[in-house]
Enzyme design. Structure first.
Site, short mmCIF file in Angstrom:
data_model
loop_
_atom_site.label_atom_id
_atom_site.label_comp_id
_atom_site.label_asym_id
_atom_site.label_seq_id
_atom_site.Cartn_x
_atom_site.Cartn_y
_atom_site.Cartn_z
N HIS A 23 -4.27 -9.07 3.49
CA HIS A 23 -5.70 -9.05 3.76
C HIS A 23 -6.02 -9.92 4.98
CE1 HIS A 23 -6.87 -7.89 -0.63
NE2 HIS A 23 -6.61 -6.84 0.12
N HIS B 77 -2.53 2.51 -5.90
CA HIS B 77 -3.33 1.31 -5.71
C HIS B 77 -3.51 0.54 -7.01
CE1 HIS B 77 -5.10 -0.27 -2.07
NE2 HIS B 77 -6.10 -0.78 -2.76
N LYS C 197 -1.95 -2.26 7.37
CA LYS C 197 -3.33 -1.99 7.74
C LYS C 197 -3.74 -2.89 8.89
CE LYS C 197 -7.85 -1.22 5.63
NZ LYS C 197 -8.63 -1.28 4.38
N TYR D 196 -10.19 -10.32 -6.67
CA TYR D 196 -9.26 -10.35 -7.79
C TYR D 196 -9.44 -11.59 -8.65
CZ TYR D 196 -7.00 -6.45 -5.48
OH TYR D 196 -6.74 -5.24 -4.91
N ARG E 263 -1.20 -2.29 -6.97
CA ARG E 263 -1.66 -3.36 -6.08
C ARG E 263 -2.65 -4.26 -6.82
NH1 ARG E 263 -1.64 -4.40 -0.60
NH2 ARG E 263 -3.62 -4.97 0.39
N ARG F 150 0.83 -1.19 0.00
CA ARG F 150 0.00 0.00 0.00
C ARG F 150 0.88 1.25 0.00
NH1 ARG F 150 -2.24 -3.57 3.82
NH2 ARG F 150 -4.36 -4.28 3.32
#
Length: 336
Positions: free
Chosen positions: A278, A252, A181, A287, A255, A156
Protein backbone atom coordinates in the site's frame (compact mmCIF):
# COMPACT_ATOMS: atom_id res chain seq x y z
CA UNK A 1 -10.00 22.96 -37.19
CA UNK A 2 -10.00 21.68 -33.63
CA UNK A 3 -9.78 17.95 -33.07
CA UNK A 4 -12.70 15.98 -31.76
CA UNK A 5 -12.62 14.72 -28.18
CA UNK A 6 -12.01 11.17 -29.42
CA UNK A 7 -8.97 12.33 -31.43
CA UNK A 8 -7.69 14.25 -28.42
CA UNK A 9 -8.19 11.11 -26.33
CA UNK A 10 -5.81 9.17 -28.56
CA UNK A 11 -3.14 11.78 -27.86
CA UNK A 12 -3.95 11.71 -24.14
CA UNK A 13 -3.50 7.94 -23.94
CA UNK A 14 -0.21 8.14 -25.79
CA UNK A 15 0.93 10.82 -23.35
CA UNK A 16 0.10 8.49 -20.45
CA UNK A 17 2.17 5.70 -21.99
CA UNK A 18 5.09 8.08 -22.49
CA UNK A 19 4.86 8.95 -18.77
CA UNK A 20 5.11 5.22 -17.90
CA UNK A 21 1.54 4.77 -16.71
CA UNK A 22 0.53 1.11 -16.57
CA UNK A 23 -1.53 -0.38 -19.39
CA UNK A 24 -4.25 -1.06 -16.83
CA UNK A 25 -4.48 2.66 -16.08
CA UNK A 26 -4.43 3.53 -19.79
CA UNK A 27 -7.19 1.01 -20.50
CA UNK A 28 -9.30 2.44 -17.69
CA UNK A 29 -8.91 6.01 -18.93
CA UNK A 30 -9.85 4.91 -22.44
CA UNK A 31 -12.97 3.11 -21.25
CA UNK A 32 -14.31 5.91 -19.05
CA UNK A 33 -13.53 8.84 -21.35
CA UNK A 34 -14.97 6.98 -24.37
CA UNK A 35 -18.18 6.49 -22.38
CA UNK A 36 -18.36 10.23 -21.89
CA UNK A 37 -17.61 10.86 -25.57
CA UNK A 38 -20.44 8.52 -26.58
CA UNK A 39 -22.84 10.35 -24.26
CA UNK A 40 -21.69 13.69 -25.66
CA UNK A 41 -21.94 12.48 -29.28
CA UNK A 42 -25.61 11.67 -28.70
CA UNK A 43 -26.08 15.35 -27.85
CA UNK A 44 -24.06 16.59 -30.85
CA UNK A 45 -21.14 17.58 -28.63
CA UNK A 46 -17.94 16.40 -30.29
CA UNK A 47 -15.28 18.94 -29.27
CA UNK A 48 -13.87 19.76 -25.86
CA UNK A 49 -14.51 23.49 -26.35
CA UNK A 50 -18.26 22.74 -26.43
CA UNK A 51 -18.25 21.18 -22.96
CA UNK A 52 -19.27 23.38 -20.04
CA UNK A 53 -19.65 22.74 -16.35
CA UNK A 54 -23.49 22.48 -16.59
CA UNK A 55 -23.04 19.83 -19.26
CA UNK A 56 -20.69 17.88 -17.00
CA UNK A 57 -23.22 18.21 -14.17
CA UNK A 58 -25.83 16.68 -16.49
CA UNK A 59 -23.43 13.82 -17.20
CA UNK A 60 -22.91 13.30 -13.48
CA UNK A 61 -26.68 13.08 -13.04
CA UNK A 62 -26.83 10.67 -15.98
CA UNK A 63 -24.40 8.34 -14.19
CA UNK A 64 -26.46 8.60 -11.01
CA UNK A 65 -29.73 7.53 -12.66
CA UNK A 66 -28.17 5.03 -15.06
CA UNK A 67 -29.10 1.38 -14.55
CA UNK A 68 -27.10 -1.70 -15.47
CA UNK A 69 -28.53 -4.63 -17.41
CA UNK A 70 -29.80 -6.23 -14.19
CA UNK A 71 -31.56 -3.02 -13.15
CA UNK A 72 -29.06 -2.16 -10.43
CA UNK A 73 -27.64 1.39 -10.25
CA UNK A 74 -23.98 2.15 -10.75
CA UNK A 75 -22.09 2.09 -7.49
CA UNK A 76 -20.77 5.40 -6.26
CA UNK A 77 -17.27 4.03 -6.78
CA UNK A 78 -18.06 3.36 -10.47
CA UNK A 79 -19.51 6.85 -10.83
CA UNK A 80 -16.39 8.29 -9.19
CA UNK A 81 -14.06 6.43 -11.56
CA UNK A 82 -15.99 7.63 -14.61
CA UNK A 83 -15.91 11.25 -13.49
CA UNK A 84 -12.30 11.12 -12.31
CA UNK A 85 -11.10 9.97 -15.74
CA UNK A 86 -13.06 12.77 -17.44
CA UNK A 87 -11.72 15.33 -14.99
CA UNK A 88 -8.12 14.20 -15.57
CA UNK A 89 -8.71 14.29 -19.33
CA UNK A 90 -9.86 17.92 -19.29
CA UNK A 91 -7.05 18.87 -16.91
CA UNK A 92 -4.59 17.42 -19.43
CA UNK A 93 -6.19 19.36 -22.28
CA UNK A 94 -5.68 22.66 -20.44
CA UNK A 95 -2.10 21.85 -19.47
CA UNK A 96 -1.32 21.00 -23.08
CA UNK A 97 -2.76 24.31 -24.24
CA UNK A 98 -5.53 22.61 -26.20
CA UNK A 99 -8.29 24.16 -24.10
CA UNK A 100 -8.40 27.63 -22.55
CA UNK A 101 -10.36 26.78 -19.38
CA UNK A 102 -11.12 23.55 -17.53
CA UNK A 103 -14.91 23.01 -17.24
CA UNK A 104 -14.31 20.07 -14.88
CA UNK A 105 -12.17 21.93 -12.35
CA UNK A 106 -15.11 22.58 -10.00
CA UNK A 107 -16.98 19.36 -10.72
CA UNK A 108 -18.14 17.83 -7.44
CA UNK A 109 -17.25 14.17 -7.09
CA UNK A 110 -19.41 11.53 -5.37
CA UNK A 111 -18.48 10.87 -1.77
CA UNK A 112 -17.00 7.40 -1.43
CA UNK A 113 -17.89 5.16 1.48
CA UNK A 114 -15.04 3.79 3.58
CA UNK A 115 -16.10 0.16 3.66
CA UNK A 116 -14.63 -2.76 5.50
CA UNK A 117 -13.78 -5.99 3.66
CA UNK A 118 -16.99 -8.00 3.43
CA UNK A 119 -15.43 -11.35 4.24
CA UNK A 120 -12.32 -12.75 5.85
CA UNK A 121 -11.38 -16.25 6.92
CA UNK A 122 -10.15 -17.31 10.31
CA UNK A 123 -7.22 -19.73 10.53
CA UNK A 124 -9.40 -22.86 10.65
CA UNK A 125 -11.50 -21.71 7.69
CA UNK A 126 -8.37 -20.94 5.68
CA UNK A 127 -7.08 -24.46 6.31
CA UNK A 128 -10.43 -25.88 5.20
CA UNK A 129 -10.14 -24.10 1.84
CA UNK A 130 -6.51 -25.15 1.43
CA UNK A 131 -7.58 -28.80 1.70
CA UNK A 132 -9.98 -28.58 -1.26
CA UNK A 133 -7.67 -29.11 -4.28
CA UNK A 134 -7.29 -32.72 -5.45
CA UNK A 135 -3.60 -33.46 -4.91
CA UNK A 136 -3.80 -36.57 -7.12
CA UNK A 137 -4.42 -34.24 -10.08
CA UNK A 138 -1.39 -32.23 -11.26
CA UNK A 139 -3.56 -29.14 -11.68
CA UNK A 140 -4.90 -29.67 -8.16
CA UNK A 141 -1.36 -29.67 -6.82
CA UNK A 142 -0.70 -26.49 -8.77
CA UNK A 143 -3.80 -24.91 -7.27
CA UNK A 144 -2.75 -25.89 -3.74
CA UNK A 145 0.57 -24.11 -4.32
CA UNK A 146 -1.30 -21.05 -5.61
CA UNK A 147 -3.60 -20.94 -2.57
CA UNK A 148 -0.62 -21.29 -0.24
CA UNK A 149 1.12 -18.36 -1.95
CA UNK A 150 -2.00 -16.20 -1.67
CA UNK A 151 -2.43 -17.09 2.01
CA UNK A 152 1.22 -16.56 2.94
CA UNK A 153 2.09 -13.44 0.94
CA UNK A 154 -1.21 -11.52 0.42
CA UNK A 155 -0.23 -10.79 -3.18
CA UNK A 156 -2.79 -9.44 -5.62
CA UNK A 157 -4.22 -11.65 -8.36
CA UNK A 158 -2.33 -9.87 -11.14
CA UNK A 159 0.87 -10.00 -9.10
CA UNK A 160 0.59 -13.76 -8.78
CA UNK A 161 -0.02 -14.45 -12.47
CA UNK A 162 3.01 -12.25 -13.29
CA UNK A 163 5.38 -14.22 -11.04
CA UNK A 164 8.39 -15.64 -12.83
CA UNK A 165 10.17 -18.84 -11.85
CA UNK A 166 13.08 -17.05 -10.20
CA UNK A 167 10.92 -14.55 -8.34
CA UNK A 168 10.46 -17.09 -5.54
CA UNK A 169 13.72 -17.30 -3.58
CA UNK A 170 13.65 -20.45 -1.46
CA UNK A 171 17.00 -19.67 0.22
CA UNK A 172 15.96 -16.24 1.45
CA UNK A 173 12.32 -17.19 1.92
CA UNK A 174 11.07 -14.26 -0.14
CA UNK A 175 8.98 -13.46 -3.20
CA UNK A 176 9.89 -10.60 -5.53
CA UNK A 177 6.82 -8.73 -6.75
CA UNK A 178 7.70 -6.90 -9.95
CA UNK A 179 5.64 -3.89 -10.96
CA UNK A 180 2.82 -4.28 -8.50
CA UNK A 181 0.06 -1.71 -8.27
CA UNK A 182 1.43 1.68 -9.24
CA UNK A 183 4.37 -0.10 -10.89
CA UNK A 184 6.09 -0.45 -7.52
CA UNK A 185 8.40 -3.41 -6.93
CA UNK A 186 8.57 -4.99 -3.49
CA UNK A 187 9.91 -8.07 -1.72
CA UNK A 188 7.67 -9.99 0.69
CA UNK A 189 8.34 -12.97 2.94
CA UNK A 190 6.84 -16.38 2.24
CA UNK A 191 6.35 -19.17 4.77
CA UNK A 192 8.28 -22.44 4.74
CA UNK A 193 5.06 -24.36 4.15
CA UNK A 194 4.12 -22.27 1.12
CA UNK A 195 7.67 -22.64 -0.21
CA UNK A 196 7.47 -26.42 0.10
CA UNK A 197 4.27 -26.51 -1.97
CA UNK A 198 5.75 -24.20 -4.61
CA UNK A 199 8.86 -26.36 -4.83
CA UNK A 200 6.76 -29.49 -5.18
CA UNK A 201 4.74 -27.88 -7.97
CA UNK A 202 7.89 -26.61 -9.67
CA UNK A 203 9.54 -30.03 -9.63
CA UNK A 204 6.59 -32.37 -10.19
CA UNK A 205 3.96 -30.47 -12.15
CA UNK A 206 5.43 -27.53 -14.03
CA UNK A 207 7.63 -29.75 -16.28
CA UNK A 208 4.42 -31.51 -17.38
CA UNK A 209 2.77 -28.21 -18.32
CA UNK A 210 5.53 -26.24 -19.99
CA UNK A 211 5.73 -26.49 -23.79
CA UNK A 212 8.19 -23.73 -24.52
CA UNK A 213 11.52 -23.80 -22.69
CA UNK A 214 11.67 -20.02 -22.92
CA UNK A 215 8.48 -19.67 -20.86
CA UNK A 216 9.46 -18.01 -17.55
CA UNK A 217 6.13 -17.61 -15.78
CA UNK A 218 5.85 -19.71 -12.64
CA UNK A 219 2.21 -20.79 -12.75
CA UNK A 220 0.97 -22.20 -16.05
CA UNK A 221 -2.29 -23.47 -17.49
CA UNK A 222 -2.71 -27.00 -18.83
CA UNK A 223 -1.82 -25.54 -22.26
CA UNK A 224 1.52 -24.34 -20.93
CA UNK A 225 0.52 -20.68 -21.07
CA UNK A 226 0.75 -18.08 -18.28
CA UNK A 227 -2.38 -17.98 -16.16
CA UNK A 228 -4.80 -15.10 -16.61
CA UNK A 229 -6.70 -13.27 -13.85
CA UNK A 230 -10.32 -14.16 -14.63
CA UNK A 231 -10.00 -17.98 -14.83
CA UNK A 232 -7.75 -17.91 -11.77
CA UNK A 233 -10.38 -16.00 -9.83
CA UNK A 234 -13.04 -18.49 -10.89
CA UNK A 235 -10.92 -21.43 -9.67
CA UNK A 236 -10.19 -19.85 -6.30
CA UNK A 237 -13.87 -18.96 -5.78
CA UNK A 238 -14.78 -22.57 -6.52
CA UNK A 239 -12.47 -23.83 -3.77
CA UNK A 240 -13.88 -21.35 -1.27
CA UNK A 241 -17.41 -22.48 -2.10
CA UNK A 242 -16.43 -26.16 -1.90
CA UNK A 243 -15.27 -25.68 1.69
CA UNK A 244 -18.92 -25.07 2.72
CA UNK A 245 -18.07 -22.21 5.06
CA UNK A 246 -21.09 -20.12 4.17
CA UNK A 247 -18.71 -17.49 2.79
CA UNK A 248 -17.94 -16.30 -0.71
CA UNK A 249 -14.77 -14.79 -2.08
CA UNK A 250 -11.89 -15.30 -4.42
CA UNK A 251 -8.28 -14.13 -4.70
CA UNK A 252 -8.73 -10.89 -2.78
CA UNK A 253 -10.31 -12.83 0.10
CA UNK A 254 -6.86 -14.25 0.86
CA UNK A 255 -5.39 -10.76 0.90
CA UNK A 256 -7.98 -9.67 3.47
CA UNK A 257 -7.41 -12.84 5.47
CA UNK A 258 -3.62 -12.56 5.57
CA UNK A 259 -3.70 -8.91 6.67
CA UNK A 260 -6.34 -9.49 9.34
CA UNK A 261 -4.68 -12.56 10.85
CA UNK A 262 -1.28 -10.82 10.94
CA UNK A 263 -2.75 -7.86 12.81
CA UNK A 264 -4.57 -10.14 15.22
CA UNK A 265 -1.27 -11.91 15.80
CA UNK A 266 0.35 -8.65 16.89
CA UNK A 267 1.96 -7.37 13.67
CA UNK A 268 2.58 -3.65 13.43
CA UNK A 269 0.32 -2.01 10.88
CA UNK A 270 3.31 -0.54 9.04
CA UNK A 271 4.77 -3.99 8.45
CA UNK A 272 1.41 -5.09 7.07
CA UNK A 273 1.40 -1.99 4.85
CA UNK A 274 4.76 -3.05 3.40
CA UNK A 275 3.48 -6.60 2.94
CA UNK A 276 0.40 -5.46 1.03
CA UNK A 277 2.26 -2.88 -1.03
CA UNK A 278 0.00 0.00 0.00
CA UNK A 279 1.28 3.45 -0.88
CA UNK A 280 -0.72 4.99 1.97
CA UNK A 281 -1.08 3.75 5.55
CA UNK A 282 -4.76 4.71 5.37
CA UNK A 283 -5.39 1.83 2.97
CA UNK A 284 -3.92 -0.60 5.50
CA UNK A 285 -5.63 0.82 8.55
CA UNK A 286 -8.98 -0.48 7.32
CA UNK A 287 -7.82 -3.92 8.45
CA UNK A 288 -7.30 -2.68 11.99
CA UNK A 289 -11.06 -2.21 12.10
CA UNK A 290 -11.62 -5.80 10.98
CA UNK A 291 -9.09 -7.26 13.40
CA UNK A 292 -11.08 -7.02 16.63
CA UNK A 293 -9.67 -9.99 18.56
CA UNK A 294 -7.81 -7.77 21.04
CA UNK A 295 -10.73 -5.37 21.29
CA UNK A 296 -12.97 -8.31 22.19
CA UNK A 297 -10.50 -9.36 24.90
CA UNK A 298 -10.54 -5.87 26.44
CA UNK A 299 -14.33 -5.73 26.15
CA UNK A 300 -14.74 -9.08 27.90
CA UNK A 301 -12.38 -8.05 30.70
CA UNK A 302 -13.78 -4.59 31.38
CA UNK A 303 -17.42 -4.21 30.30
CA UNK A 304 -19.84 -4.99 33.17
CA UNK A 305 -22.31 -6.61 30.83
CA UNK A 306 -19.62 -8.91 29.47
CA UNK A 307 -18.36 -10.13 32.85
CA UNK A 308 -19.51 -13.63 33.88
CA UNK A 309 -22.45 -13.63 36.32
CA UNK A 310 -21.73 -14.56 39.94
CA UNK A 311 -22.47 -18.17 40.95
CA UNK A 312 -25.89 -18.82 42.56
CA UNK A 313 -25.89 -18.75 46.42
CA UNK A 314 -25.63 -22.07 48.25
CA UNK A 315 -27.69 -23.08 51.32
CA UNK A 316 -24.68 -22.33 53.50
CA UNK A 317 -24.52 -18.79 52.06
CA UNK A 318 -28.26 -18.28 52.72
CA UNK A 319 -27.98 -19.53 56.31
CA UNK A 320 -24.95 -17.33 56.98
CA UNK A 321 -26.83 -14.30 55.67
CA UNK A 322 -29.83 -15.03 57.95
CA UNK A 323 -27.59 -15.39 61.01
CA UNK A 324 -25.85 -12.14 60.17
CA UNK A 325 -29.23 -10.34 59.99
CA UNK A 326 -30.64 -11.99 63.19
CA UNK A 327 -27.78 -12.89 65.55
CA UNK A 328 -30.19 -13.81 68.45
CA UNK A 329 -32.17 -16.18 66.29
CA UNK A 330 -35.57 -14.74 67.29
CA UNK A 331 -36.80 -14.27 63.71
CA UNK A 332 -35.52 -17.68 62.67
CA UNK A 333 -37.31 -19.34 65.62
CA UNK A 334 -40.55 -17.47 64.90
CA UNK A 335 -40.37 -18.52 61.30
CA UNK A 336 -39.84 -22.12 62.42
Amino acid sequence: MAKTMRAELTDHLEWLRMRNYSEQTVAGRRLYVERFCTWADERSLTRASEITRPILERYRHHLYVRRKSDGAPLSFRSQYLCLHAVRMYFKWLVRQGRLLANPASELEMPKLDWRLPRTTLDADEAEAVLRQPNLLDPLGLRDRAILEVFYSTAVRRMELVNLLVWDVDSKRGTVFIREGKGRRDRVVPISERALSWVERYRLEVRPLLVWDDSEDHLFLTKRGEPMTPTPLGTDVARYVEAANLGKKGSCHLWRHTCATLMLEGGADVRFVQEMLGHASIQSTQVYTRVSIAKLKQVHAATHPGALPPPPPPTLVDIAAELVADDPDGDDIAAAG
